[in-house]
Enzyme design. Structure first.
Site, short mmCIF file in Angstrom:
data_model
loop_
_atom_site.label_atom_id
_atom_site.label_comp_id
_atom_site.label_asym_id
_atom_site.label_seq_id
_atom_site.Cartn_x
_atom_site.Cartn_y
_atom_site.Cartn_z
CB CYS A 75 -2.96 -24.46 47.10
SG CYS A 75 -3.54 -22.54 47.78
NE ARG A 108 2.23 -28.16 47.57
CZ ARG A 108 3.00 -27.95 46.45
NH1 ARG A 108 3.91 -28.89 46.14
NH2 ARG A 108 2.89 -26.83 45.66
CD1 TRP A 132 -0.31 -22.13 53.65
CD2 TRP A 132 -0.26 -20.29 52.33
NE1 TRP A 132 0.55 -21.37 54.38
CE2 TRP A 132 0.71 -20.22 53.36
CE3 TRP A 132 -0.21 -19.37 51.23
CZ2 TRP A 132 1.49 -19.12 53.53
CZ3 TRP A 132 0.72 -17.91 51.37
CH2 TRP A 132 1.34 -18.05 52.53
CG ASN A 151 -2.72 -25.15 43.68
OD1 ASN A 151 -3.45 -25.09 44.47
ND2 ASN A 151 -1.67 -26.07 43.56
N GLY A 152 -2.48 -20.71 42.83
CA GLY A 152 -2.17 -19.56 42.04
C GLY A 152 -2.97 -18.27 42.73
CD GLU A 180 18.85 -23.20 57.07
OE1 GLU A 180 18.46 -21.98 56.82
OE2 GLU A 180 18.01 -24.14 57.15
CE LYS A 230 15.38 -24.69 58.97
NZ LYS A 230 15.67 -24.52 57.54
CD GLU A 239 12.11 -22.36 58.35
OE1 GLU A 239 11.79 -22.21 57.26
OE2 GLU A 239 13.04 -23.27 58.44
CG HIS A 268 27.74 -2.29 65.02
ND1 HIS A 268 28.43 -1.20 65.30
CD2 HIS A 268 28.71 -3.24 64.58
CE1 HIS A 268 29.63 -1.31 64.97
NE2 HIS A 268 30.04 -2.51 64.63
CE LYS A 282 10.21 -28.78 51.45
NZ LYS A 282 11.27 -28.51 52.64
#
Ligand code: G6P
Length: 608
Positions: free
Chosen positions: A2, A27, A74, A100-101, A481, A485, A488, A504, A603
């Protein structure tokens, strides 16, 4: 996640609010809306979808207002919909709130307010704030907001607008960032400096428990207990250029290509070649204590957690201090043991991630010294840690973190060098490391110049639906990482694994349709990684190798190869991750994905 912007001044507010919302698009959000005061009353427009959808909605009338608040949402409570988008308004349609929150006790508050006759229109937690403020409103918006907030449990950054107080915006913060920018005859409040940098670089960050009354002339800040707080102005050094695309099709690509510069910025003024060490001013007050650290805990989320993992390898290898790496979301809810001599490093690009913030506060409560590694100057984690180091990567807009990751690695490398020199590393070893660090930005540049090679590999695999990323030692975090990427931004299933651990389980997945990206550079585990490649090839897996320049042997074993320059082993992640960032980027573009704003992702994750 948000975004909030509010404007009060002499100019027409709608274009300013829309511009601010667009600057926070990165964001991540699912709906957008605004509220302004026009001659005929408080007008609130909102819609699910993109800001362009909101703009289309606004075309139906002319706006003249010079005060307003706006929001990108969001979803947390209630699905993304026109109704659930912010702002939320009270029964009479006179008070508007953006938030927001998360209001944790919203159910109880809602029941209470419904019993008093308030009519709710949405499924959100935020709507209770509009009704609660209405309940206490007797002409003074700030007072009503203050009293309302005493009833609220949870986190918030809010901006409130009231038809009967057209010359003010009230803003308050607990747990969700808010910053107020001071202009000439105009003020802007936002949850992200990207939204206000166009208008001013003089800002004040609200602290938790503070409330601001913002007018055209300026603003006053007080605590929820009505104690007035003198504003602490900070100057923001980020420029508008830094938050624009600069000719690149996506922020992510721009940020990948910025890495030679951002890495130079991360080391600027911090290396002492003669003494073979690093000097990090942000930690200077702790210099005397640093040699006595007995244990280090790194805590972080997402990509920052991967940087932390690489930091663990670096520090244990070169400083010989025990390190643990903890997901912040786990750390905050277990009973972490913090004994004397334990230092907690908190790593966060944004400095606002809710779990990381909570982990930091938990560590402080337990008596640890907390040191931050942050990008956003003045962010909550940067302010609340005892001391810290900025990574100086500049604004990172692409949701998938790239340049912040390499700058985090670089700062971890500098910390390792500094601590190592306080312990066993000799001046000669230190000087070798300084030289190697200085070469990194140019080496990254050389890799970026071969982007076409990565693009070619990407086009061969753009339609694969599963990827495995393997690495060992320093390049195990890079495998994680690289896989992250790809997941995402291209929504392709990818798993990162320590190469040997593949036996394994994941080995069962390998066949001719499974591309396996292996980081196989000439380091201390090179021969072991070659054996792992043999294991993949024996199952007809297709191998894409990231190898060291000049390595002809591996070329014969794999299907595709990308070479990176040679550096010291502990610095290799800084180079090997670059082709993996590019690979993810090109695959996502080829698959037609929204690279900078991938679905469902934010974000900065400011809720737990
Ligand atoms: C979100 C972002 C990631 C980031 C993570 C931690 O998930 O999408 O890119 O790595 O948060 O964020 P931080 O700002 O604390 O580094």
């Amino acid at each position: 996640m948000c975004g909030i912007i509010g404007y009060i001044g002499e100019k027409e507010t709608v274009p300013i609010l829309i511009d601010g919302l667009k600057r926070m698009e990165y964001r991540g959000y699912d709906s957008a809306g605004l509220a302004v005061i026009e001659e005929e009353g408080l007008i609130c427009e909102k819609t699910v979808g993109k800001i362009t959808d909101l703009e289309a909605l606004l075309k139906k009338r002319k706006f003249l207002s010079t005060v307003g608040i706006a929001h990108t949402r969001w979803a947390t409570h209630g699905e993304p919909s026109d109704f659930n988008a912010h702002p939320h308004i009270d029964c009479k349609g006179e008070i508007a709130v953006v938030h927001n929150g998360i209001i944790e006790n919203y159910m109880a508050l809602r029941e209470l307010l419904e019993r008093k006759g308030h009519k709710f229109r949405t499924q959100t937690d935020t709507e209770v704030l509009a009704h609660l403020i209405e309940e206490y409103y007797q002409g003074d918006l700030a007072e009503a907001t203050r009293v309302a907030l005493t009833q609220v449990e949870g986190t918030y950054g809010i901006a409130v607008l009231c038809l009967h107080n057209p010359d003010q915006i009230v803003a308050a913060r607990k747990g969700s960032p808010l910053v107020i920018g001071k202009g000439m005859g105009e003020q802007i409040v936002a949850s992200d400096i990207a939204a206000l940098i166009r208008y001013t670089n003089q800002v004040v960050y609200l602290e938790d428990g503070e409330l601001a009354v913002i007018t055209r002339e300026g603003f006053t800040i007080s605590t929820t207990e009505k104690v007035e707080i003198p504003p602490k102005f900070q100057e923001i050094s980020w420029s508008l250029d830094m938050i624009e695309k600069g000719g690149y099709p996506h922020f992510m690509l721009k940020e990948i290509f910025e890495q030679p510069t951002t890495l130079r910025n991360a080391i600027r003024g911090r290396l002492n070649e003669e003494e073979g060490t690093a000097r990090l001013n942000g930690l200077r007050l702790y210099y005397d204590d640093l040699p006595h650290i007995r244990r280090i805990i790194f805590t972080a989320c997402g990509t920052s957690w991967h940087a932390a993992l690489a930091g663990e390898y670096m520090i244990e290898d070169l400083v010989h201090t025990p390190v643990e790496v903890e997901y912040a979301s786990e750390f905050r809810y277990r009973s972490p043991i913090i004994d004397e001599g334990t230092v907690v490093f908190v790593i966060s690009q944004s400095g606002e991630t809710a779990d990381t913030l909570a982990a930091m506060r938990e560590a402080k409560r337990k008596g640890a010294t907390t040191l931050g590694i942050c990008n956003v100057v003045g962010s909550t984690i940067a302010r609340e840690t005892d001391a810290g180091v900025y990574i100086h990567a500049g604004p990172e807009i692409g949701v998938a973190s790239t340049k912040a990751f390499t700058s985090q690695l670089m700062v971890l490398g500098l910390i390792t060098l500094m601590l190592g020199r306080m312990r066993d590393l000799s001046a000669e070893q230190g000087r070798e490391i300084v030289k190697a660090i200085k070469r990194i930005p140019d080496q990254v540049e050389r890799i970026l110049n071969k982007d076409k090679e990565v693009k070619k590999i990407a086009s061969a695999f753009a339609h694969s639906n599963n990827f495995l990323y393997l690495g060992r030692s320093y390049n195990f975090p890079v495998a994680l990482e690289g896989a992250l990427k790809l997941k995402e931004i291209s929504y392709v299933h990818a798993e990162g694994y320590p190469a040997a651990e593949m036996k394994h389980g994941p080995i069962a997945l390998i066949d001719k349709n499974m591309p396996v990206v292996v980081i196989a550079i000439k380091d201390s585990v090179y021969d072991k990684v070659l054996s792992n490649i043999e294991e993949v090839k024996a199952r007809k897996g297709v191998v894409i190798a990231i190898a060291t320049e000049g390595d002809e042997r591996i070329k014969r074993m794999v299907d595709h190869i990308f070479y990176v320059p040679k550096t010291m082993e502990f610095l290799t992640p800084l180079l090997t991750v670059i082709p993996l960032q590019l690979l993810a980027y090109h695959i996502a573009v080829l698959r037609g994905c929204h690279v900078d704003q991938p679905r469902n992702l934010a974000k900065s994750v400011t809720v737990e």
